[in-house]
Design a protein around this motif. Sequence first.
Motif, mmCIF file in Angstrom:
data_model
loop_
_atom_site.group_PDB
_atom_site.id
_atom_site.type_symbol
_atom_site.label_atom_id
_atom_site.label_comp_id
_atom_site.label_asym_id
_atom_site.label_seq_id
_atom_site.Cartn_x
_atom_site.Cartn_y
_atom_site.Cartn_z
ATOM 1 N N GLU A 31 30.381 -19.628 115.701
ATOM 2 C CA GLU A 31 30.353 -18.287 115.103
ATOM 3 C C GLU A 31 29.317 -17.415 115.817
ATOM 4 O OE1 GLU A 31 29.729 -16.199 110.722
ATOM 5 O OE2 GLU A 31 28.803 -18.132 111.173
ATOM 6 N N SER A 32 28.156 -17.995 116.122
ATOM 7 C CA SER A 32 27.119 -17.221 116.805
ATOM 8 C C SER A 32 27.535 -16.839 118.221
ATOM 9 C CB SER A 32 25.825 -18.041 116.854
ATOM 10 O OG SER A 32 25.368 -18.350 115.547
ATOM 11 N N ALA A 33 28.254 -17.746 118.890
ATOM 12 C CA ALA A 33 28.622 -17.504 120.281
ATOM 13 C C ALA A 33 29.803 -16.559 120.432
ATOM 14 C CB ALA A 33 28.928 -18.835 120.970
ATOM 15 N N PHE A 34 30.806 -16.697 119.572
ATOM 16 C CA PHE A 34 32.053 -15.949 119.754
ATOM 17 C C PHE A 34 32.347 -14.939 118.648
ATOM 18 C CE2 PHE A 34 32.706 -20.293 121.487
ATOM 19 C CZ PHE A 34 32.768 -19.960 122.830
ATOM 20 N N GLY A 35 31.713 -15.109 117.494
ATOM 21 C CA GLY A 35 32.032 -14.288 116.337
ATOM 22 C C GLY A 35 32.899 -15.064 115.368
ATOM 23 N N ARG A 36 32.769 -14.775 114.084
ATOM 24 C CA ARG A 36 33.503 -15.522 113.061
ATOM 25 C C ARG A 36 35.012 -15.332 113.196
ATOM 26 N NH1 ARG A 36 31.709 -14.071 107.216
ATOM 27 N NH2 ARG A 36 29.741 -14.905 108.073
ATOM 28 N N SER A 37 35.446 -14.104 113.376
ATOM 29 C CA SER A 37 36.883 -13.846 113.487
ATOM 30 C C SER A 37 37.484 -14.556 114.689
ATOM 31 C CB SER A 37 37.138 -12.334 113.581
ATOM 32 O OG SER A 37 38.522 -12.066 113.706
ATOM 33 N N GLU A 38 36.807 -14.500 115.825
ATOM 34 C CA GLU A 38 37.317 -15.149 117.026
ATOM 35 C C GLU A 38 37.383 -16.669 116.851
ATOM 36 O OE1 GLU A 38 36.045 -11.148 117.980
ATOM 37 O OE2 GLU A 38 35.070 -12.790 116.906
ATOM 38 N N ALA A 71 40.613 -14.803 109.420
ATOM 39 C CA ALA A 71 40.150 -14.083 110.607
ATOM 40 C C ALA A 71 40.336 -12.583 110.467
ATOM 41 C CB ALA A 71 40.896 -14.585 111.844
ATOM 42 N N VAL A 72 41.351 -12.139 109.711
ATOM 43 C CA VAL A 72 41.660 -10.699 109.657
ATOM 44 C C VAL A 72 40.519 -9.874 109.059
ATOM 45 C CG1 VAL A 72 43.274 -9.003 108.724
ATOM 46 C CG2 VAL A 72 44.129 -11.128 109.771
ATOM 47 N N PRO A 73 39.965 -10.166 107.864
ATOM 48 C CA PRO A 73 40.464 -11.069 106.829
ATOM 49 C C PRO A 73 41.439 -10.345 105.905
ATOM 50 C CG PRO A 73 38.335 -10.242 106.141
ATOM 51 C CD PRO A 73 38.641 -9.591 107.481
ATOM 52 N N LEU A 74 42.396 -11.114 105.368
ATOM 53 C CA LEU A 74 43.334 -10.570 104.391
ATOM 54 C C LEU A 74 42.637 -10.407 103.046
ATOM 55 C CD1 LEU A 74 46.512 -12.725 105.124
ATOM 56 C CD2 LEU A 74 46.110 -10.350 105.806
ATOM 57 N N PRO A 75 43.144 -9.521 102.200
ATOM 58 C CA PRO A 75 42.641 -9.490 100.815
ATOM 59 C C PRO A 75 42.966 -10.797 100.118
ATOM 60 C CG PRO A 75 44.601 -8.117 101.051
ATOM 61 C CD PRO A 75 44.198 -8.512 102.440
ATOM 62 N N VAL A 76 42.387 -10.991 98.948
ATOM 63 C CA VAL A 76 42.519 -12.271 98.257
ATOM 64 C C VAL A 76 43.980 -12.635 98.038
ATOM 65 C CG1 VAL A 76 42.016 -13.511 96.130
ATOM 66 C CG2 VAL A 76 40.269 -12.056 97.150
#
Length: 445
Positions: free
Chosen positions: A379-386, A314-319
Amino acid sequence: MSSPRTASSRTPAGRRRPEWAGRNYTLLTSAAVITNLGSHGALIAAAFAVQDAGGSAGDLGLVAAARTLPLVLFLLIGGAIADRVPRHHVMVAANTLNCLSQGAFALLVLTGDPQLWQMMLLTALCGTGTAFFNPAAEGMLLATVSGEHSNRAFALFRMAMNGAGIGGAALGGAMIAVLGPGWVLAVDAAAFAIAGALRAFLDVAPTADRSRSGGLLTDLREGWVEVRTRPWLWSIVLQFSVVVAVVGAADAVYGPLVARDQLGGPAPWGLALAFFGVGTIAGAVLMMVWKPRRLLLIGTLCVFPLALPSAGLAVPLPVWGLCVMMFISGAGIEVFGVNWMTSLHQEIPEEKFSRVSAYDWFGSVSLLPLATALAGPAESAFGRSEALWGCAVLVVLATALVLLIPDVRNLTRREHEKSGPHPASGTAAPDPAPPASATSTPAGV
């Protein structure tokens, strides 16, 4: 002929495997290693095959749902059948179906322009094989070791299986980057063929009279009674219906998308999954020497880290940060897994085990098709991170709630169990003071 619980339990001098690791246990472990080498890479390959064909997040979710929907439809039937007929016959038949479906999927990707419905159909066939395989496989493994060796045997089996998963995920990600997903799917088909051949050589004598006067519905009712009379069992199955659903959606849909858009493609995602496998090995090594008395209390506490990868994506963190999150969650779920298998081995009668295992699997995967199918719309409704933060919160909430069940907190290892599964009365074992010789400390899950 001796029973599979004791067959080949003596090891000739000079043999490296432990005395309790008989022929059947060795064959089962070897076959599991081979299939995990193929399947961990194939899961990544299927996701990138959909992407290469122009698929969206919604298409990824539909293919993932097609794989898991047959689990919901056929697991209970598979468990009842596995308690009626020799379990290794069910396992070999399931491996054959997996080999054919993955081989067709590989051919489709390598030679043409795969359509979404074709990929869904072939992954559904693979999922059908898994639905019949899983209850039979767990019952077969548990029948090869006695109670006194169960903790170590399960830990070693899972360590070997997950170690293969590390190599499979890392190698699969690299092969996809160089050769494309089709060849990884072909390797998976070959792995199923080899593993099925090994399982055909299992030496099995019946451990109980499995003749049935009733039909499959009678068998399923008997299995349901075993589940509903044990609060620790049905509550954890309900917990994992949520946990497996949201973690599955994160891994099957959001993970590959984050890898494509922000981590650099399939190879980094394969590396992250490999670190999850490294974590499971660390957990298995720990469980080789640690025998916690409160089996499910310790196991459930170790489920909380499964929220970390979703939060990291969600952040996303680095690898490297995502790899750390994957390692910690892999160690935690392995501690849970060994304690869970030990609890089932201790509490469930052997002749009913596959049916109980089927209810366990059924409950755990029941929401997975819905979760993966809804991952794209979410994902479309709230966003990928959310959506990913929502996955993490649900893991924590479901795990916290199951700790409210007294039997989950109090089910206790019976240290002197010598003869395998105990015909439990339906409640958690009492909580006696442990003998001094039974105390142990974690070694450096």
